[in-house]
Write an enzyme that holds these catalytic residues in place. Structure first.
Site, short mmCIF file in Angstrom:
data_model
loop_
_atom_site.label_atom_id
_atom_site.label_comp_id
_atom_site.label_asym_id
_atom_site.label_seq_id
_atom_site.Cartn_x
_atom_site.Cartn_y
_atom_site.Cartn_z
N THR A 27 6.40 0.81 1.86
CA THR A 27 7.43 1.65 2.49
C THR A 27 6.71 2.72 3.30
O THR A 27 6.14 3.66 2.74
CB THR A 27 8.33 2.33 1.44
OG1 THR A 27 8.87 1.35 0.57
CG2 THR A 27 9.45 3.10 2.11
N LEU A 52 0.84 -1.20 0.00
CA LEU A 52 0.00 0.00 0.00
C LEU A 52 0.87 1.25 0.00
O LEU A 52 2.05 1.20 0.35
CB LEU A 52 -0.90 -0.04 1.25
CG LEU A 52 -1.84 -1.24 1.28
CD1 LEU A 52 -2.30 -1.56 2.70
CD2 LEU A 52 -3.05 -0.99 0.38
N PRO A 53 0.28 2.41 -0.39
CA PRO A 53 1.11 3.60 -0.54
C PRO A 53 1.74 4.11 0.77
O PRO A 53 2.96 4.29 0.85
CB PRO A 53 0.15 4.65 -1.12
CG PRO A 53 -0.98 3.87 -1.71
CD PRO A 53 -1.09 2.62 -0.88
N LYS A 113 8.46 11.17 -0.72
CA LYS A 113 7.77 10.52 0.41
C LYS A 113 8.79 9.79 1.31
O LYS A 113 8.79 9.94 2.52
CB LYS A 113 6.75 9.51 -0.12
CG LYS A 113 6.03 8.73 0.96
CD LYS A 113 5.29 7.52 0.44
CE LYS A 113 6.24 6.43 0.04
NZ LYS A 113 5.91 5.08 0.41
N LYS A 123 15.40 0.17 4.79
CA LYS A 123 14.82 0.69 3.54
C LYS A 123 14.87 2.23 3.51
O LYS A 123 15.26 2.84 2.50
CB LYS A 123 13.37 0.20 3.41
CG LYS A 123 12.56 0.81 2.29
CD LYS A 123 13.04 0.37 0.94
CE LYS A 123 12.30 1.08 -0.18
NZ LYS A 123 12.87 0.82 -1.49
P1 NAD Z 1 0.45 2.21 -6.08
O1 NAD Z 1 -0.19 3.47 -5.66
O2 NAD Z 1 0.68 1.94 -7.53
O3 NAD Z 1 -0.35 0.95 -5.47
C1 NAD Z 1 -0.97 0.96 -4.23
C2 NAD Z 1 -2.34 0.32 -4.38
O4 NAD Z 1 -2.98 0.27 -3.11
C3 NAD Z 1 -3.30 1.10 -5.30
O5 NAD Z 1 -3.74 0.27 -6.36
C4 NAD Z 1 -4.44 1.52 -4.39
O6 NAD Z 1 -5.71 1.52 -5.02
C5 NAD Z 1 -4.36 0.45 -3.31
N1 NAD Z 1 -5.01 0.83 -2.06
C6 NAD Z 1 -4.88 1.97 -1.35
N2 NAD Z 1 -5.65 1.93 -0.24
C7 NAD Z 1 -6.28 0.74 -0.26
C8 NAD Z 1 -7.23 0.11 0.59
N3 NAD Z 1 -7.68 0.71 1.70
N4 NAD Z 1 -7.68 -1.11 0.25
C9 NAD Z 1 -7.25 -1.73 -0.86
N5 NAD Z 1 -6.36 -1.18 -1.71
C10 NAD Z 1 -5.89 0.04 -1.42
O7 NAD Z 1 1.86 2.18 -5.29
P2 NAD Z 1 3.14 1.27 -5.64
O8 NAD Z 1 4.04 1.98 -6.59
O9 NAD Z 1 2.71 -0.13 -5.91
O10 NAD Z 1 3.90 1.33 -4.22
C11 NAD Z 1 3.42 0.65 -3.08
C12 NAD Z 1 4.43 0.79 -1.96
O11 NAD Z 1 5.69 0.24 -2.38
C13 NAD Z 1 4.72 2.27 -1.58
O12 NAD Z 1 4.88 2.36 -0.20
C14 NAD Z 1 6.03 2.55 -2.32
O13 NAD Z 1 6.80 3.56 -1.70
C15 NAD Z 1 6.73 1.20 -2.27
N6 NAD Z 1 7.72 0.97 -3.32
C16 NAD Z 1 7.45 1.35 -4.61
C17 NAD Z 1 8.40 1.14 -5.59
C18 NAD Z 1 8.13 1.56 -7.02
O14 NAD Z 1 9.07 1.59 -7.81
N7 NAD Z 1 6.89 1.85 -7.39
C19 NAD Z 1 9.62 0.52 -5.28
C20 NAD Z 1 9.85 0.10 -3.95
C21 NAD Z 1 8.88 0.34 -2.98
#
Ligand code: NAD
Length: 297
Positions: free
Chosen positions: A96, A65-66, A246, A171
């Site tokens: 994260t 999740l975000p 973030k 991280k």
């Molecule tokens: P994203 O926003 O693409 O995905 C998050 C998903 O969570 C979304 O589809 C959203 O609809 C869902 N969501 C939010 N609240 C919800 C709820 N209450 N119930 C169900 N679903 C819900 O984000 P992402 O890029 O996949 O990143 C996710 C995490 O991973 C973040 O913390 C980010 O910092 C970390 N991260 C991302 C990357 C990257 O390159 N994108 C790399 C390493 C770590």
């Protein structure tokens, strides 16, 4: 064979859940976004209609999740994971987020007889879809051992760090270092261009010299030097500047909490904050070079 629940099927969760589907596990998924749920279903996943349904029907729940607020509501809400999971389940949160939220959720989970790991990742969307993520894991070591088979389906490097929250500590500090080196690498390229030196030449030499670092070698911020880098593809992320901001803000929070001096971390946070406000939030973090050069996004 166990049933794995997956909540948060976004940029990262999509690839991770698809790699679980390639194994013999049944995967039941939920997201607020209909479109990503449809894609998950098309790939063979079982579509749930609520978090509670995932919690009731899974042996293991993974969340991606975000932010901390999302993790808190998904686990601790009245309709959330802990209220509906029964007893003795394994929860793995790969988001994260801030350490306090993660430790709080771990404590509440333990009270109900569950096990909880913070297992943030590095490797980006590419690592998520290729199953080559690195996991840095905090929690009980025996729980980490139990989680290893499932984590191995999504990642190629698994690191056990220590108690709950320590995976996130690694991280966040890693990403602070990355934010600093990304901004510093942009600054170096801007200076070399002012000096009339071909940036390709600078790259060839610096990447083999003492200035060598990942932001330079693998995520080179100047277009046309590395075919695969986001800079060569209009700065399409990759790792978005907004996500870097973030993580840098979370890094500053832990620096304040521990009274650590992190002047470069603080400066990188300010630089990324201004770069994001100037319109670069959705571009790859290497686009910070444009902000530092005074260019419009
Ligand atoms: P994203 O926003 O693409 O995905 C998050 C998903 O969570 C979304 O589809 C959203 O609809 C869902 N969501 C939010 N609240 C919800 C709820 N209450 N119930 C169900 N679903 C819900 O984000 P992402 O890029 O996949 O990143 C996710 C995490 O991973 C973040 O913390 C980010 O910092 C970390 N991260 C991302 C990357 C990257 O390159 N994108 C790399 C390493 C770590």
């Amino acid at each position: 064979v166990s049933t794995v629940g997956f909540i948060g099927l976004g940029h990262m969760g999509h690839g991770m859940s698809l790699n679980l589907l390639k194994s013999s596990h049944k995967v039941i998924g939920y997201d607020l976004n209909e479109q990503v749920l449809n894609e998950f279903q098309k790939a063979g996943g079982v579509r749930a209609t609520s978090i509670a349904e995932v919690a009731r029907n899974s042996d293991i729940v993974i969340t991606m999740l975000p932010k901390g607020a999302h993790v808190k509501s998904v686990y601790l809400g009245d309709d959330g994971v802990i209220a509906n999971a029964g007893h003795g389940k394994l929860f793995i949160d790969s988001s994260t987020i801030d350490i306090e939220t993660s430790v709080l959720v771990a404590e509440k989970a333990a009270k109900e007889g569950h096990r909880f790991l913070d297992a943030p990742v590095s490797g980006g969307e590419k690592g998520a879809s290729n199953g080559t993520l690195s996991f840095m894991v905090g929690g009980d070591e025996a729980t980490f051992e139990q989680a290893t088979p499932i984590l191995s389906l999504m990642g190629s490097s698994l690191f056990y760090v220590g108690k709950n929250g320590s995976g996130l500590a690694v991280k966040l500090v890693n990403n602070m270092l990355l934010g600093i080196t990304m901004a510093a690498t942009g600054e170096a390229f801007n200076l070399i261009e002012r000096l009339g030196v071909d940036p390709k030449k600078f790259y060839a030499i610096a990447s083999k010299s003492t200035g060598s670092n990942w932001a330079l070698n693998e995520n080179c911020p100047v277009p046309g030097i590395l075919e695969e880098s986001p800079a060569s593809h209009d700065y399409k992320p990759g790792f978005a500047a907004g996500l870097m901001l973030k993580d840098l803000c979370l890094g500053q929070q832990i620096a304040i909490n521990t009274n650590a001096s992190t002047p470069f971390g603080a400066l990188a946070t300010s630089i990324f904050s201004m770069a994001c406000h100037s319109g670069l939030a959705d571009q790859d973090m290497s686009a910070v070079i444009k902000f530092l050069a005074g260019n419009k996004s």
